[in-house]
Design a protein around this motif. Structure first.
Motif, PDB file in Angstrom:
ATOM      1  N   PRO A 177     -15.900  10.286  11.358  1.00 43.16           N
ATOM      2  CA  PRO A 177     -14.462  10.017  11.262  1.00 43.16           C
ATOM      3  C   PRO A 177     -14.122   9.140  10.063  1.00 43.16           C
ATOM      4  O   PRO A 177     -14.882   8.251   9.695  1.00 43.16           O
ATOM      5  CB  PRO A 177     -14.164   9.288  12.573  1.00 43.16           C
ATOM      6  CG  PRO A 177     -15.439   8.606  12.923  1.00 43.16           C
ATOM      7  CD  PRO A 177     -16.535   9.509  12.424  1.00 43.16           C
ATOM      8  N   GLU A 178     -12.970   9.431   9.472  1.00 43.49           N
ATOM      9  CA  GLU A 178     -12.427   8.602   8.400  1.00 43.49           C
ATOM     10  C   GLU A 178     -10.947   8.381   8.659  1.00 43.49           C
ATOM     11  O   GLU A 178     -10.281   9.228   9.244  1.00 43.49           O
ATOM     12  CB  GLU A 178     -12.590   9.272   7.029  1.00 43.49           C
ATOM     13  CG  GLU A 178     -14.015   9.339   6.573  1.00 43.49           C
ATOM     14  CD  GLU A 178     -14.178   9.855   5.151  1.00 43.49           C
ATOM     15  OE1 GLU A 178     -13.222   9.766   4.337  1.00 43.49           O
ATOM     16  OE2 GLU A 178     -15.279  10.354   4.856  1.00 43.49           O
ATOM     17  N   GLY A 179     -10.491   7.246   8.198  1.00 40.51           N
ATOM     18  CA  GLY A 179      -9.081   6.944   8.190  1.00 40.51           C
ATOM     19  C   GLY A 179      -8.734   6.451   6.804  1.00 40.51           C
ATOM     20  O   GLY A 179      -9.605   6.354   5.936  1.00 40.51           O
ATOM     21  N   CYS A 180      -7.470   6.129   6.587  1.00 39.90           N
ATOM     22  CA  CYS A 180      -7.054   5.703   5.248  1.00 39.90           C
ATOM     23  C   CYS A 180      -5.830   4.808   5.371  1.00 39.90           C
ATOM     24  O   CYS A 180      -4.901   5.131   6.119  1.00 39.90           O
ATOM     25  CB  CYS A 180      -6.740   6.937   4.394  1.00 39.90           C
ATOM     26  SG  CYS A 180      -6.245   6.550   2.714  1.00 39.90           S
ATOM     27  N   LEU A 181      -5.841   3.718   4.623  1.00 41.60           N
ATOM     28  CA  LEU A 181      -4.701   2.803   4.649  1.00 41.60           C
ATOM     29  C   LEU A 181      -3.431   3.467   4.124  1.00 41.60           C
ATOM     30  O   LEU A 181      -2.331   3.032   4.440  1.00 41.60           O
ATOM     31  CB  LEU A 181      -5.018   1.544   3.836  1.00 41.60           C
ATOM     32  CG  LEU A 181      -6.160   0.688   4.386  1.00 41.60           C
ATOM     33  CD1 LEU A 181      -6.488  -0.447   3.418  1.00 41.60           C
ATOM     34  CD2 LEU A 181      -5.836   0.156   5.767  1.00 41.60           C
ATOM     35  N   SER A 182      -3.583   4.534   3.342  1.00 42.37           N
ATOM     36  CA  SER A 182      -2.421   5.251   2.816  1.00 42.37           C
ATOM     37  C   SER A 182      -1.935   6.360   3.742  1.00 42.37           C
ATOM     38  O   SER A 182      -0.917   6.996   3.468  1.00 42.37           O
ATOM     39  CB  SER A 182      -2.740   5.850   1.436  1.00 42.37           C
ATOM     40  OG  SER A 182      -2.894   4.820   0.486  1.00 42.37           O
ATOM     41  N   ILE A 183      -2.673   6.594   4.826  1.00 39.49           N
ATOM     42  CA  ILE A 183      -2.270   7.610   5.809  1.00 39.49           C
ATOM     43  C   ILE A 183      -2.422   6.990   7.204  1.00 39.49           C
ATOM     44  O   ILE A 183      -3.309   7.350   7.973  1.00 39.49           O
ATOM     45  CB  ILE A 183      -3.122   8.898   5.689  1.00 39.49           C
ATOM     46  CG1 ILE A 183      -3.191   9.363   4.231  1.00 39.49           C
ATOM     47  CG2 ILE A 183      -2.540  10.005   6.569  1.00 39.49           C
ATOM     48  CD1 ILE A 183      -4.133  10.530   3.994  1.00 39.49           C
ATOM     49  N   PRO A 184      -1.581   6.013   7.527  1.00 40.04           N
ATOM     50  CA  PRO A 184      -1.733   5.301   8.790  1.00 40.04           C
ATOM     51  C   PRO A 184      -1.558   6.215  10.005  1.00 40.04           C
ATOM     52  O   PRO A 184      -0.742   7.139   9.984  1.00 40.04           O
ATOM     53  CB  PRO A 184      -0.642   4.227   8.746  1.00 40.04           C
ATOM     54  CG  PRO A 184       0.317   4.673   7.700  1.00 40.04           C
ATOM     55  CD  PRO A 184      -0.434   5.543   6.747  1.00 40.04           C
ATOM     56  N   GLY A 185      -2.374   5.963  11.028  1.00 40.67           N
ATOM     57  CA  GLY A 185      -2.247   6.692  12.285  1.00 40.67           C
ATOM     58  C   GLY A 185      -2.968   8.019  12.330  1.00 40.67           C
ATOM     59  O   GLY A 185      -3.002   8.666  13.372  1.00 40.67           O
ATOM     60  N   ILE A 232       0.849  -1.191   0.000  1.00 42.36           N
ATOM     61  CA  ILE A 232       0.000   0.000   0.000  1.00 42.36           C
ATOM     62  C   ILE A 232       0.883   1.239   0.000  1.00 42.36           C
ATOM     63  O   ILE A 232       1.764   1.396   0.841  1.00 42.36           O
ATOM     64  CB  ILE A 232      -0.953  -0.005   1.215  1.00 42.36           C
ATOM     65  CG1 ILE A 232      -1.894  -1.207   1.123  1.00 42.36           C
ATOM     66  CG2 ILE A 232      -1.732   1.309   1.291  1.00 42.36           C
ATOM     67  CD1 ILE A 232      -2.778  -1.412   2.334  1.00 42.36           C
ATOM     68  N   VAL A 233       0.641   2.091  -0.983  1.00 42.26           N
ATOM     69  CA  VAL A 233       1.390   3.340  -1.147  1.00 42.26           C
ATOM     70  C   VAL A 233       0.984   4.299  -0.025  1.00 42.26           C
ATOM     71  O   VAL A 233      -0.192   4.409   0.320  1.00 42.26           O
ATOM     72  CB  VAL A 233       1.077   3.959  -2.523  1.00 42.26           C
ATOM     73  CG1 VAL A 233       1.729   5.310  -2.673  1.00 42.26           C
ATOM     74  CG2 VAL A 233       1.508   3.022  -3.628  1.00 42.26           C
ATOM     75  N   LYS A 234       1.960   4.981   0.541  1.00 37.18           N
ATOM     76  CA  LYS A 234       1.699   5.910   1.650  1.00 37.18           C
ATOM     77  C   LYS A 234       1.873   7.362   1.199  1.00 37.18           C
ATOM     78  O   LYS A 234       2.718   7.669   0.361  1.00 37.18           O
ATOM     79  CB  LYS A 234       2.662   5.637   2.817  1.00 37.18           C
ATOM     80  CG  LYS A 234       2.645   4.200   3.336  1.00 37.18           C
ATOM     81  CD  LYS A 234       1.354   3.840   4.024  1.00 37.18           C
ATOM     82  CE  LYS A 234       1.391   2.520   4.758  1.00 37.18           C
ATOM     83  NZ  LYS A 234       1.266   1.341   3.959  1.00 37.18           N
ATOM     84  N   ASP A 235       1.050   8.241   1.767  1.00 40.32           N
ATOM     85  CA  ASP A 235       1.174   9.677   1.552  1.00 40.32           C
ATOM     86  C   ASP A 235       2.536  10.099   2.106  1.00 40.32           C
ATOM     87  O   ASP A 235       2.921   9.628   3.170  1.00 40.32           O
ATOM     88  CB  ASP A 235       0.036  10.387   2.304  1.00 40.32           C
ATOM     89  CG  ASP A 235      -0.060  11.860   1.992  1.00 40.32           C
ATOM     90  OD1 ASP A 235       0.122  12.230   0.824  1.00 40.32           O
ATOM     91  OD2 ASP A 235      -0.317  12.640   2.938  1.00 40.32           O
ATOM     92  N   PRO A 236       3.323  10.879   1.417  1.00 36.50           N
ATOM     93  CA  PRO A 236       3.021  11.770   0.295  1.00 36.50           C
ATOM     94  C   PRO A 236       3.415  11.237  -1.087  1.00 36.50           C
ATOM     95  O   PRO A 236       3.752  12.035  -1.974  1.00 36.50           O
ATOM     96  CB  PRO A 236       3.830  13.010   0.631  1.00 36.50           C
ATOM     97  CG  PRO A 236       5.087  12.459   1.249  1.00 36.50           C
ATOM     98  CD  PRO A 236       4.644  11.215   2.008  1.00 36.50           C
ATOM     99  N   ASP A 237       3.365   9.952  -1.333  1.00 37.38           N
ATOM    100  CA  ASP A 237       3.712   9.433  -2.656  1.00 37.38           C
ATOM    101  C   ASP A 237       2.860  10.143  -3.712  1.00 37.38           C
ATOM    102  O   ASP A 237       1.641  10.211  -3.588  1.00 37.38           O
ATOM    103  CB  ASP A 237       3.455   7.925  -2.698  1.00 37.38           C
ATOM    104  CG  ASP A 237       4.022   7.283  -3.943  1.00 37.38           C
ATOM    105  OD1 ASP A 237       3.670   7.734  -5.064  1.00 37.38           O
ATOM    106  OD2 ASP A 237       4.796   6.325  -3.821  1.00 37.38           O
ATOM    107  N   PRO A 238       3.489  10.686  -4.760  1.00 38.46           N
ATOM    108  CA  PRO A 238       2.749  11.472  -5.751  1.00 38.46           C
ATOM    109  C   PRO A 238       1.671  10.691  -6.509  1.00 38.46           C
ATOM    110  O   PRO A 238       0.737  11.294  -7.035  1.00 38.46           O
ATOM    111  CB  PRO A 238       3.828  11.993  -6.709  1.00 38.46           C
ATOM    112  CG  PRO A 238       5.085  11.304  -6.354  1.00 38.46           C
ATOM    113  CD  PRO A 238       4.927  10.684  -5.005  1.00 38.46           C
ATOM    114  N   VAL A 239       1.760   9.371  -6.567  1.00 43.03           N
ATOM    115  CA  VAL A 239       0.741   8.593  -7.278  1.00 43.03           C
ATOM    116  C   VAL A 239      -0.648   8.800  -6.651  1.00 43.03           C
ATOM    117  O   VAL A 239      -1.667   8.724  -7.342  1.00 43.03           O
ATOM    118  CB  VAL A 239       1.109   7.091  -7.357  1.00 43.03           C
ATOM    119  CG1 VAL A 239       0.925   6.400  -6.017  1.00 43.03           C
ATOM    120  CG2 VAL A 239       0.301   6.394  -8.447  1.00 43.03           C
TER     121      VAL A 239
END
Length: 160
Positions: free
Chosen positions: A88-96, A6-13
């Protein structure tokens, strides 16, 4: 089937706009299977192809059996929405990190299934939130762009 990274923020994709899927074949089927496996492994409720580095308009969601279990959508788009909910929302690309986001309470989306057949789904509450969240990913939008407030999981526990 395989678990993808899983790509994490801040990856430009994650900020790119995904392209329309035109080929409905075994490669797409494998992508959908891998995305579902990856989502379940990460204990998420939704995953968009850009989150695994693939700029295609493909999403998977599973908000529980009460919302229909596993949903796969190719080339999804919102048809109608109504009402509103703040939650509330979370995202697998922005853990924590989590955030409070205003979304529609009800939504109808159309797209295609893994074989290219037209499908339409209607969702409320969590499923509506998930549909919007995952389609946002296809347009390079993250929940943090829309959140009225963001906080860590620790900060969320302190407020309860």
């Amino acid at each position: 089937m395989a678990i993808r990274i899983i790509v994490k923020d801040p990856d430009p994709v994650l900020r790119e706009k995904a392209i329309t899927v035109t080929k409905f074949n075994s490669n797409l089927h494998k992508l959908l299977d891998d995305m579902a496996d990856t989502m379940y492994e990460a204990e998420g409720v939704g995953l968009a192809a850009p989150q695994i580095g693939i700029l295609k308009r493909v999403i998977v969601m599973d908000c529980g059996e009460e919302h229909g279990g596993l949903i796969e959508m190719v080339n999804p788009e919102i048809v109608t929405s109504s009402g509103e909910q703040m939650g509330p929302e979370g995202c697998l690309s922005i853990p924590g990190l989590r955030g409070d986001v205003l979304r529609a309470m009800n939504v109808t989306a159309k797209g295609q299934d893994r074989d290219g057949n037209p499908i339409e789904i209607t969702g409320t509450e969590l499923l509506a939130r998930c549909i919007f969240h995952e389609i946002d990913h296809l347009n390079g939008v993250l929940f943090t762009d829309l959140a009225v407030k963001t906080y860590t999981a620790d900060e969320e526990e302190e407020e309860e």
